[in-house]
Design a protein around this motif. Structure first.
Motif, PDB file in Angstrom:
ATOM      1  N   GLY A 136       0.802  -1.215   0.000  1.00 37.08           N
ATOM      2  CA  GLY A 136       0.000   0.000   0.000  1.00 37.08           C
ATOM      3  C   GLY A 136       0.837   1.268   0.000  1.00 37.08           C
ATOM      4  N   LEU A 137       1.791   1.358   0.926  1.00 35.61           N
ATOM      5  CA  LEU A 137       2.631   2.556   0.995  1.00 35.61           C
ATOM      6  C   LEU A 137       3.482   2.713  -0.260  1.00 35.61           C
ATOM      7  CD1 LEU A 137       3.764   2.414   4.736  1.00 35.61           C
ATOM      8  CD2 LEU A 137       2.016   3.889   3.725  1.00 35.61           C
ATOM      9  N   ALA A 138       3.992   1.595  -0.782  1.00 32.91           N
ATOM     10  CA  ALA A 138       4.766   1.665  -2.022  1.00 32.91           C
ATOM     11  C   ALA A 138       3.905   2.159  -3.174  1.00 32.91           C
ATOM     12  CB  ALA A 138       5.351   0.291  -2.348  1.00 32.91           C
ATOM     13  N   SER A 139       2.663   1.695  -3.251  1.00 30.66           N
ATOM     14  CA  SER A 139       1.767   2.102  -4.332  1.00 30.66           C
ATOM     15  C   SER A 139       1.418   3.576  -4.244  1.00 30.66           C
ATOM     16  CB  SER A 139       0.489   1.256  -4.303  1.00 30.66           C
ATOM     17  OG  SER A 139       0.771  -0.099  -4.558  1.00 30.66           O
ATOM     18  N   ILE A 140       1.256   4.079  -3.013  1.00 26.69           N
ATOM     19  CA  ILE A 140       0.995   5.507  -2.843  1.00 26.69           C
ATOM     20  C   ILE A 140       2.164   6.326  -3.389  1.00 26.69           C
ATOM     21  CG2 ILE A 140       0.762   7.360  -1.142  1.00 26.69           C
ATOM     22  CD1 ILE A 140      -0.750   5.321   0.640  1.00 26.69           C
ATOM     23  N   GLU A 141       3.375   5.976  -2.971  1.00 28.24           N
ATOM     24  CA  GLU A 141       4.545   6.751  -3.384  1.00 28.24           C
ATOM     25  C   GLU A 141       4.775   6.671  -4.889  1.00 28.24           C
ATOM     26  OE1 GLU A 141       7.219   6.548   0.703  1.00 28.24           O
ATOM     27  OE2 GLU A 141       7.752   5.268  -0.994  1.00 28.24           O
ATOM     28  N   ILE A 142       4.652   5.481  -5.456  1.00 25.86           N
ATOM     29  CA  ILE A 142       4.865   5.329  -6.895  1.00 25.86           C
ATOM     30  C   ILE A 142       3.743   6.029  -7.663  1.00 25.86           C
ATOM     31  CG2 ILE A 142       4.988   3.658  -8.793  1.00 25.86           C
ATOM     32  CD1 ILE A 142       6.300   1.718  -6.747  1.00 25.86           C
ATOM     33  N   LYS A 144       2.071   8.660  -6.760  1.00 28.32           N
ATOM     34  CA  LYS A 144       2.352  10.104  -6.749  1.00 28.32           C
ATOM     35  C   LYS A 144       3.489  10.439  -7.708  1.00 28.32           C
ATOM     36  CE  LYS A 144       0.751  12.872  -4.905  1.00 28.32           C
ATOM     37  NZ  LYS A 144      -0.400  13.705  -5.362  1.00 28.32           N
ATOM     38  N   ALA A 145       4.522   9.598  -7.753  1.00 31.72           N
ATOM     39  CA  ALA A 145       5.642   9.845  -8.660  1.00 31.72           C
ATOM     40  C   ALA A 145       5.200   9.810 -10.118  1.00 31.72           C
ATOM     41  CB  ALA A 145       6.747   8.815  -8.422  1.00 31.72           C
ATOM     42  N   LEU A 146       4.149   9.021 -10.411  1.00 31.72           N
ATOM     43  CA  LEU A 146       3.626   8.922 -11.775  1.00 31.72           C
ATOM     44  C   LEU A 146       2.580   9.995 -12.074  1.00 31.72           C
ATOM     45  CD1 LEU A 146       3.251   5.024 -12.021  1.00 31.72           C
ATOM     46  CD2 LEU A 146       5.017   6.445 -13.096  1.00 31.72           C
ATOM     47  N   GLY A 147       2.263  10.822 -11.085  1.00 33.01           N
ATOM     48  CA  GLY A 147       1.363  11.952 -11.317  1.00 33.01           C
ATOM     49  C   GLY A 147      -0.105  11.685 -11.055  1.00 33.01           C
ATOM     50  N   HIS A 166       3.051   9.470   3.507  1.00 31.37           N
ATOM     51  CA  HIS A 166       3.720   8.939   2.316  1.00 31.37           C
ATOM     52  C   HIS A 166       3.126   9.497   1.025  1.00 31.37           C
ATOM     53  CE1 HIS A 166       6.542   5.760   3.851  1.00 31.37           C
ATOM     54  NE2 HIS A 166       5.894   6.096   4.960  1.00 31.37           N
ATOM     55  N   GLY A 167       2.214  10.477   1.140  1.00 30.03           N
ATOM     56  CA  GLY A 167       1.800  11.204  -0.053  1.00 30.03           C
ATOM     57  C   GLY A 167       0.359  11.107  -0.469  1.00 30.03           C
ATOM     58  N   LEU A 274      10.944   7.764  -2.816  1.00 34.49           N
ATOM     59  CA  LEU A 274      10.516   6.488  -2.259  1.00 34.49           C
ATOM     60  C   LEU A 274      11.189   6.299  -0.907  1.00 34.49           C
ATOM     61  CD1 LEU A 274      10.886   4.218  -5.429  1.00 34.49           C
ATOM     62  CD2 LEU A 274       8.907   5.608  -4.744  1.00 34.49           C
ATOM     63  N   GLN A 275      10.378   6.054   0.122  1.00 35.14           N
ATOM     64  CA  GLN A 275      10.911   5.934   1.479  1.00 35.14           C
ATOM     65  C   GLN A 275      10.318   4.698   2.151  1.00 35.14           C
ATOM     66  OE1 GLN A 275       9.980   9.726   3.294  1.00 35.14           O
ATOM     67  NE2 GLN A 275      11.589  10.781   2.180  1.00 35.14           N
ATOM     68  N   PRO A 276      10.915   3.530   1.923  1.00 37.12           N
ATOM     69  CA  PRO A 276      10.394   2.297   2.520  1.00 37.12           C
ATOM     70  C   PRO A 276      10.313   2.406   4.040  1.00 37.12           C
ATOM     71  CG  PRO A 276      12.110   1.822   0.912  1.00 37.12           C
ATOM     72  CD  PRO A 276      12.128   3.299   1.123  1.00 37.12           C
ATOM     73  N   LEU A 277       9.194   1.940   4.589  1.00 37.81           N
ATOM     74  CA  LEU A 277       8.987   2.013   6.028  1.00 37.81           C
ATOM     75  C   LEU A 277       9.165   0.637   6.652  1.00 37.81           C
ATOM     76  CD1 LEU A 277       8.044   3.470   8.614  1.00 37.81           C
ATOM     77  CD2 LEU A 277       5.693   2.853   7.972  1.00 37.81           C
ATOM     78  N   VAL A 278      10.153   0.504   7.516  1.00 34.95           N
ATOM     79  CA  VAL A 278      10.328  -0.696   8.329  1.00 34.95           C
ATOM     80  C   VAL A 278       9.843  -0.347   9.730  1.00 34.95           C
ATOM     81  CG1 VAL A 278      11.966  -2.351   9.290  1.00 34.95           C
ATOM     82  CG2 VAL A 278      12.276  -1.494   6.957  1.00 34.95           C
ATOM     83  N   SER A 279       8.708  -0.918  10.129  1.00 36.65           N
ATOM     84  CA  SER A 279       8.120  -0.542  11.408  1.00 36.65           C
ATOM     85  C   SER A 279       8.761  -1.267  12.581  1.00 36.65           C
ATOM     86  CB  SER A 279       6.615  -0.811  11.402  1.00 36.65           C
ATOM     87  OG  SER A 279       6.344  -2.177  11.133  1.00 36.65           O
ATOM     88  N   ASN A 280       9.345  -2.452  12.311  1.00 36.41           N
ATOM     89  CA  ASN A 280       9.977  -3.191  13.404  1.00 36.41           C
ATOM     90  C   ASN A 280      10.927  -4.225  12.825  1.00 36.41           C
ATOM     91  OD1 ASN A 280      10.589  -3.947  15.997  1.00 36.41           O
ATOM     92  ND2 ASN A 280       8.578  -4.785  16.491  1.00 36.41           N
ATOM     93  N   THR A 281      11.967  -4.549  13.580  1.00 35.92           N
ATOM     94  CA  THR A 281      12.881  -5.620  13.207  1.00 35.92           C
ATOM     95  C   THR A 281      12.907  -6.661  14.321  1.00 35.92           C
ATOM     96  OG1 THR A 281      14.804  -4.501  14.168  1.00 35.92           O
ATOM     97  CG2 THR A 281      14.343  -4.099  11.830  1.00 35.92           C
TER      98      THR A 281
END
Length: 308
Positions: A136-142, A144-147, A166-167, A274-281
């Motif tokens: 989901g977050l990746a799709s939002i950022e991409i 937005k990058a595609l307009g 994330h945009g 693009l800012q990948p989110l890692v919420s926990n390791t």
């Protein structure tokens, strides 16, 4: 477990990080399209250092840092992993192992979905279901990058706040709002041009009734646990398409196009879009705990297992 065998075109990777994804929970439950014989090690996305190459490998050398999708669909939650050279990519400059394993399949899947399968164009409306997950977050950022104008749908204020960060342009809380009515309001009755659905179930049914003429509803996954069916009369009346997205097959059968996608994603990452989110390791030995966290669907972004 014995060391995995190295084929002629395979690379062996010393795993430094491995992301935990919803399909990992399905394969453990025996509900995924890949059903390996027991015993097996789950995990299909890793990042690490090439430690050995097969006799026919031409693209990688020992010592290079790579991120990889394991062609078998499992075997990644381990100290070593083996995969064909074409399923790997060099880690972009400035990206660490943890980020790389959260980046590769999520952003690869989302880019393939929106560009090759969805043919998203600037100015179109993009609806993202399950907007606070990795896809989901990746799709939002991409998007937005595609307009695109991006509508994010998720459950709860925390998830929506992350989607906004994330945009996302507009937000829908499907715990409080009727999803179908909210989509109609957000699009002013015009419907959605492209929808990324990694959720399935009721969310799919709502989106399927609010697609625009010529729209593309992209089926990525079924995090709800419910695999929906589509009322094909809607396709006839509204003239939109339901399109399957399976990045694993694309990676292995369209190597040149996949490489072009990867270069564009690396460019967008370097540009800060693009800012990948890692919420926990989690340490690798805590894999069961990480899988349980994914199974509850309360995770925002990605969970990653790490090897010291």
């Amino acid at each position: 477990m014995p060391r995995p065998r190295l084929g002629d075109t395979d690379i062996r990777i010393d795993v430094r990080a491995a992301s935990v994804n919803f399909p990992d929970t399905l394969i453990v439950e025996g509900k995924y399209q890949v059903q390996p014989e027991l015993p097996f090690t789950p995990g299909f996305e890793v990042a690490g250092v090439v430690s050995e190459v097969g006799s026919g490998v031409t693209e990688y050398e020992v010592g290079q840092k790579v991120m990889a999708l394991l062609g078998a669909g499992y075997g990644g939650f381990a100290e070593e992993a083996v995969t064909d050279q074409h399923t790997a990519e060099l880690i972009p400059e400035g990206m660490d192992y943890t980020t790389a394993t959260a980046f590769y399949s999520c952003y690869g899947t989302s880019f393939h979905a929106l560009v090759q399968r969805g043919q998203l164009r600037a100015g179109e409306t993009l609806l993202v279901l399950g907007a606070a997950g990795g896809i989901g977050l990746a799709s939002i950022e991409i998007g937005k990058a595609l307009g695109a104008h991006v509508i994010a749908a998720a459950g709860g204020p925390d998830k929506l706040a992350m989607a906004k960060a994330h945009g996302a342009d507009e937000l829908i809380d499907y715990r409080k709002q009727d999803l179908r009515e909210a989509i109609r309001d957000a699009t002013r009755g015009k419907g959605v041009d492209v929808c990324v659905d990694a959720v399935g179930g009721d969310a799919f049914h709502a989106a399927s009734r609010e697609m625009a003429q010529g729209g593309r509803l992209l089926v990525v996954g079924f995090a709800s646990g419910s695999i929906p069916s589509v009322a094909v009369n809607l396709l006839l009346l509204k003239g939109y398409s339901v399109v399957g997205v399976y990045w694993n097959t694309f990676v292995q059968s369209n190597t040149e196009e996949k490489a072009r996608n990867s270069r564009e994603l690396a460019r967008l990452f370097a540009a800060g879009k693009l800012q990948p989110l890692v919420s926990n390791t989690f340490p690798m030995h805590a894999v069961a705990e990480a899988l349980k966290a994914i199974h509850t669907r309360e995770v925002i972004g990605k969970l990653v297992l790490t090897v010291p």
